[in-house]
Every structure is written in structure tokens, then in C-alpha cells.
Enzyme design. Structure first.
Site, PDB file in Angstrom:
ATOM      1  N   LYS A 168      28.263  38.013 -43.357  1.00 59.31           N
ATOM      2  CA  LYS A 168      29.119  37.007 -42.734  1.00 59.31           C
ATOM      3  C   LYS A 168      29.378  35.970 -43.817  1.00 59.31           C
ATOM      4  O   LYS A 168      28.448  35.314 -44.279  1.00 59.31           O
ATOM      5  CB  LYS A 168      28.437  36.370 -41.526  1.00 59.31           C
ATOM      6  CG  LYS A 168      29.221  35.149 -41.021  1.00 59.31           C
ATOM      7  CD  LYS A 168      28.572  34.475 -39.821  1.00 59.31           C
ATOM      8  CE  LYS A 168      29.119  33.059 -39.699  1.00 59.31           C
ATOM      9  NZ  LYS A 168      28.664  32.359 -38.506  1.00 59.31           N
ATOM     10  N   ASN A 201      25.069  30.423 -31.325  1.00 58.51           N
ATOM     11  CA  ASN A 201      23.661  30.093 -31.501  1.00 58.51           C
ATOM     12  C   ASN A 201      23.353  28.808 -30.752  1.00 58.51           C
ATOM     13  O   ASN A 201      22.601  28.811 -29.784  1.00 58.51           O
ATOM     14  CB  ASN A 201      23.356  29.940 -32.995  1.00 58.51           C
ATOM     15  CG  ASN A 201      21.930  29.468 -33.270  1.00 58.51           C
ATOM     16  OD1 ASN A 201      21.170  29.114 -32.373  1.00 58.51           O
ATOM     17  ND2 ASN A 201      21.555  29.464 -34.527  1.00 58.51           N
TER      18      ASN A 201
END
Lengths: 65, 235
Positions: B71, B181
């Protein structure tokens, strides 16, 4: 000789990456190492030389993203 | 953390890399926790601000995790944590040539996304809102456009999600996944919230597959006009 490890100046006596990990009390193997922005694979830690002024990053997995 | 990941049914977990202090065992302990889960690891270059930092960090991550997946984050500003889109395209190009599968964290801009795809990205991950802001999708029209124009690309809404309804909205738009998250970590009950997000994603996907109706400006009655009691023609 003086090198920079994880952003801090250190006085060390090791001349290889592998020896440096031992000198600095790094246990275990879950690290990756960069020497002056070049990644040093684990298989080459023992033979990769360090010179004065080198910048070493010792990194490990961490939460977040 | 482990229970929340399990409750979410997440199949992929992104993991950062950071400096380990001498004698420290933070990395080992954390890595052990992750490996106990049945997930695919996606390393990231969180915190990187230059192409050089991001490319080196990606290579360090590949050493650590043994995966070509990354990522890619190249950050332009410490307050907004917005992607530096120019650096992002440059770093993605370098990394793809080096055999990486790049998952770029980017803005909602179509021209940037197109450049990333042209560089070889098979996944594009536009933000909903700034990282950790919990605002949900700010620019819905732009995300719709990306889905429409990049129909063969895997699209993930990444950053700024705050509630399961935001995740459902992303899936309703046809996005393939969401990445989050903070919305779970900062919830009062993270495991409960992870489960709620699982449900939100499932609902959004089911709705997308069932074929959502189009929104319209004017009212349209759901009961037939013909046969309305007391109705008389107006002449």
C-alpha cells in the site's frame, strides 16, 4: 567509528551489518535493514561492510497504516 | 486487536514498518499476533513523505513480509495527511517496474487515478476523507465517476471512514472494498464496531448486487392514482 543508527549518532566498533546488530543487542531476526537507503537482504548482513558516517535503518513490523 | 479483526471478517490487514530500538521486541510480538490470524498481509509505507522514502520503505517491507504487495502512501501535508499525488505516481512507477503490486492511497481525482492505472496499478484506493477524520465520503460524485471510468480496476475506499453507513455507501457505489482502522480502534467497543462494519459492508454489497433505484428530484406516488377515494376530475 561514528555512524547513524535509526536517526541517532552512535560510536560503534563493528565493521559489518551483522556484527552491528549483535553489538547493539538486537535479538531475533524480524528486521529489515537499509544502509544509506539501500536495502541489505538478511543473507548479506554478515558480509556487508559499514563505513564511518553511514546511515543505517533497522526496522520491524508495526500496527497502523 | 485480534478479536476485532476476526469480528470484522477482514481478509486483508495492512501493516506498517517502524524503527526498532535495540533490545526491543515490539516488532516480534506484533508480528506473532498478525500471523495467528487467517489474513493476507498488505504492508504499507505510512509516514513516507518523499519518493525515496516510500520506495526504500516498500523494499524494506518486501524483505520483512516476503510479499510484492505494497500500500503506497506518499504524504504531502502533516495536518491533512493528503497524498502527494505527483510523488505517488512517480513512486508507483518505480515500484511497479521493480515487480511490486502497488495499492496506491490517492485522492478522488480521476486524472491521478488514470495515471496510476497507466503506470500499472491494478488497484486504486481513493480517500473518503482525511485519515482518521471519520467524516465518511466527502466527494461522492467524484468516487462515482472513478467507479464509472475505471470499471476494470479494483477500487477500495481507504481513509476517512467513520461509521458502518459510510462503508455501506462505498459498497453501494460499487466499490470492491473499504479499508479502515480508526473507526474501529476509537470506537467505545472495537469488537462490536468491527462486527457492525462487517454488516455494513455486507448490506452495501447486497444492495449493489440487487440493483439500487435512481434518485429523483420530484415525488412519485407509490399508490396508484386511479381509484383514489373522493377523487374528481378537474376541468
Amino acid at each position: 567509528m561514528r555512524v547513524i543508527v535509526n536517526g541517532e549518532e552512535r560510536e560503534i566498533s563493528s565493521s559489518s551489518v551483522g556484527a552491528l546488530l549483535g553489538e547493539l543487542d538486537y535479538e531475533g531476526t524480524h528486521f529489515a535493514i537499509a544502509l544509506n537507503y539501500d536495502v541489505v537482504p538478511k543473507s548479506r548482513w554478515a558480509e556487508t561492510e559499514i563505513k564511518s558516517g553511514d546511515e543505517i535503518e533497522i526496522i520491524t513490523p508495526r500496527q497502523g497504516g | 486487536m485480534q478479536n476485532a479483526i476476526r469480528a470484522s471478517s477482514a481478509q486483508i490487514v495492512t501493516v506498517s514498518v517502524r524503527r526498532e530500538s535495540a533490545g526491543g521486541k515490539t516488532g516480534d510480538a506484533f508480528w506473532k499476533l498478525i500471523r495467528e490470524l487467517d489474513v493476507t498481509v498488505l504492508p504499507n509505507t505510512a509516514g513516507c513523505r518523499t519518493v525515496r522514502e516510500a520506495v526504500t520503505t516498500a523494499k524494506l517491507a518486501r524483505e520483512l513480509f516476503g510479499t510484492p504487495w505494497i500500500k503506497l502512501e506518499v504524504i504531502a501535508d502533516n495536518d491533512t495527511l493528503q497524498p502527494d499525488v505527483v510523488g505517488l505516481v512517480e513512486a508507483a512507477t518505480i515500484l511497479i517496474k521493480d515487480g511490486f503490486e502497488v495499492f496506491p492511497y490517492c485522492t478522488e481525482d480521476l486524472s491521478v487515478a488514470t495515471r496510476l492505472v497507466d503506470a500499472g496499478c491494478k488497484v486504486v484506493m481513493p480517500w473518503a476523507a482525511p485519515i482518521g477524520s471519520a467524516k465518511g465520503i466527502i466527494n461522492r460524485e467524484a468516487l462515482k465517476l472513478l467507479r464509472d471510468r475505471l470499471s476494470d480496476i479494483t477500487l477500495v475506499v481507504d481513509a476517512g471512514i467513520g461509521a458502518p453507513s459510510h462503508a455501506a455507501e462505498a459498497l453501494e457505489l460499487g466499490y470492491d472494498a473499504v479499508l479502515l482502522n480508526t473507526a474501529i480502534a476509537k470506537a467505545a467497543d472495537p469488537v462490536g464496531m468491527a462486527n457492525a462494519f462487517r454488516l455494513g459492508v455486507e448490506a452495501g454489497r447486497a444492495a449493489y448486487e440487487a440493483g439500487l433505484m435512481e434518485a429523483r428530484d420530484f415525488a412519485s406516488p407509490s399508490t396508484p392514482v386511479v381509484g383514489t377515494p373522493f377523487w374528481h376530475a378537474v376541468s
